[in-house]
Scaffold this active site. Structure first.
Site, PDB file in Angstrom:
ATOM      1  N   TYR A  80      44.151  35.505  41.256  1.00  0.00           N
ATOM      2  CA  TYR A  80      43.856  34.177  40.702  1.00  0.00           C
ATOM      3  C   TYR A  80      42.799  34.319  39.614  1.00  0.00           C
ATOM      4  O   TYR A  80      41.636  34.594  39.886  1.00  0.00           O
ATOM      5  CB  TYR A  80      43.384  33.254  41.817  1.00  0.00           C
ATOM      6  CG  TYR A  80      43.376  31.793  41.440  1.00  0.00           C
ATOM      7  CD1 TYR A  80      44.498  31.016  41.647  1.00  0.00           C
ATOM      8  CD2 TYR A  80      42.253  31.196  40.878  1.00  0.00           C
ATOM      9  CE1 TYR A  80      44.506  29.672  41.305  1.00  0.00           C
ATOM     10  CE2 TYR A  80      42.254  29.862  40.529  1.00  0.00           C
ATOM     11  CZ  TYR A  80      43.384  29.101  40.744  1.00  0.00           C
ATOM     12  OH  TYR A  80      43.398  27.772  40.391  1.00  0.00           O
ATOM     13  N   TYR A  90      47.657  28.151  32.747  1.00  0.00           N
ATOM     14  CA  TYR A  90      46.967  27.798  33.990  1.00  0.00           C
ATOM     15  C   TYR A  90      47.819  26.836  34.801  1.00  0.00           C
ATOM     16  O   TYR A  90      48.010  25.681  34.409  1.00  0.00           O
ATOM     17  CB  TYR A  90      45.621  27.173  33.664  1.00  0.00           C
ATOM     18  CG  TYR A  90      44.800  26.795  34.882  1.00  0.00           C
ATOM     19  CD1 TYR A  90      44.576  27.715  35.895  1.00  0.00           C
ATOM     20  CD2 TYR A  90      44.235  25.536  34.996  1.00  0.00           C
ATOM     21  CE1 TYR A  90      43.816  27.383  36.999  1.00  0.00           C
ATOM     22  CE2 TYR A  90      43.465  25.200  36.094  1.00  0.00           C
ATOM     23  CZ  TYR A  90      43.252  26.124  37.092  1.00  0.00           C
ATOM     24  OH  TYR A  90      42.505  25.794  38.183  1.00  0.00           O
TER      25      TYR A  90
END
Length: 380
Positions: free
Chosen positions: A283, A333
């Site tokens: 992440y 994102y």
């Protein structure tokens, strides 16, 4: 029950400034995922939504009357738990086929995840939950928290800007091989070092790409999966560990203990060793998170990640290719959902020039106040 669960369909929209609602994008991704799986709405009895404005409206539009429904809070830390929750529901027999749907219209809304009235602001979006307490000290955004963590890492271990720049430049090189990535233009280390600081010591290219997009996955039992057109990608393990006490401040250990716990848990559940992992999807809302994740999962000792990633170790062809789609720094994102899809596509052998040869095991990991990991595997 220990019913094996597999991903049988994935779907994504285009990324960028799309001018459409989160629900509209989620719906497009959902239809694509069902087509990918060779299924229809009538085959689905479970629904999980993330960042969708109305799970009820989405279900009604697509003809779902699910036996099991969950709508999760919007933070990206929920993405790993989403897979864990859906897989657990299938294993428990609460539903047999579940769609996980994510929609994001952040770029259209002008979200900046910083200070001010931009629509999505404050530390609560990423780290910390009481910005009223921390804002007077400059903690007005997730980037401020990540910058403070990086500054401490540099103080303790001597991590350099050049070492951190390896993350952004490597992921941009991966994105150049991904026709769907937002940022495919070349990024050299010199470009990275010359870029402006946003919150020092974080440079512009240490930040993820705010964008619009939709993502969907379809999960079902492995027995059902074997009758469907795509090669099943098993959910070998999924785990989470909350680090919520004191989450208004950056963790002193960079979430290392929680990362170690969830990393070991998914490997144990999947009957794999760390050395079996062919690629890692970390992440990367901010590039330092990749360093923290590598250390916490045990790929290197605390403080050694900057040196460890040198010489192409996390690049395609290296020991542990990371974020082969370009990640959130360059592909876009999507609160981690794009990384999940990349894991599935790698294991299905669909990534073309960015394919990890012979990939059998891919791990997703998120370092955040809810630390999580998911281990995906291809059948022998």
């Amino acid at each position: 029950m220990n019913t094996p669960v597999a991903v049988v369909g994935v779907g994504t929209t285009g990324f960028g400034a799309l001018g459409r609602s989160a629900d509209d994008l989620a719906g497009e991704a959902l239809r694509t995922a069902l087509d990918d799986a060779g299924l229809s709405a009538a085959d689905v009895d479970g629904l999980l939504t993330h960042r969708v404005d109305s799970y009820e409206g989405l279900a009604a539009e697509h003809g779902f009357d699910p036996r099991w429904t969950v709508a999760l809070p919007p933070e990206g830390r929920m993405t790993g738990p989403a897979v864990q929750t859906a897989a657990a529901a299938v294993r428990a027999g609460l539903c047999h086929t579940v769609v996980l749907v994510h929609g994001n219209d952040g770029r259209t809304r002008g979200a900046t995840y910083g200070a001010g009235d931009s629509g999505s602001t404050g530390a609560g979006e990423g780290y910390g939950t009481t910005p009223a307490v921390t804002a007077p000290y400059g903690m007005t955004s997730p980037g401020a928290f990540s910058a403070l963590m990086l500054a401490r890492h540099r103080h303790l271990y001597g991590t350099t800007e050049e070492q951190l720049g390896t993350v952004a430049t490597t992921f941009r090189a991966h994105a150049s091989l991904n026709p769907h990535a937002l940022r495919r233009d070349p990024l050299t280390l010199a470009d990275y070092l010359a870029s402006r600081y946003v919150v020092a010591p974080l440079h512009l290219f240490d930040y993820c790409q705010i964008n619009d997009g939709g993502v969907a996955l379809v999960l079902t039992t492995l027995d059902r999966a074997r009758d469907l057109p795509r090669p099943p990608v098993r959910v070998l393990g999924a785990a989470q560990r909350g680090r919520l006490t004191g989450s208004d401040l950056p963790p002193e250990d960079f979430w290392a203990d929680a990362l170690a716990e969830v990393g070991e848990a998914v490997l144990r559940a999947g009957g794999r060793r760390r050395e079996d992992v062919d690629a890692l999807m970390a992440y990367d809302n901010f590039s330092p998170n990749v360093l923290f994740t590598l250390e916490g999962l045990g790929w290197c000792r605390p403080g050694e990640s900057g040196e460890w990633i040198a010489d192409g170790r996390i690049a395609l062809g290296g020991e542990l290719p990371c974020n082969t789609s370009g990640g959130q720094l360059s592909e876009g994102y999507l609160q981690g959902w794009g990384l999940l899809v990349e894991a599935v596509r790698q294991l299905r052998g669909e990534c073309g020039s960015r394919q990890v040869p012979g990939a059998r095991t891919v791990q997703y990991a998120c370092a955040a106040p809810i630390v999580s990991s998911v281990l995906f595997g291809r059948e022998d």
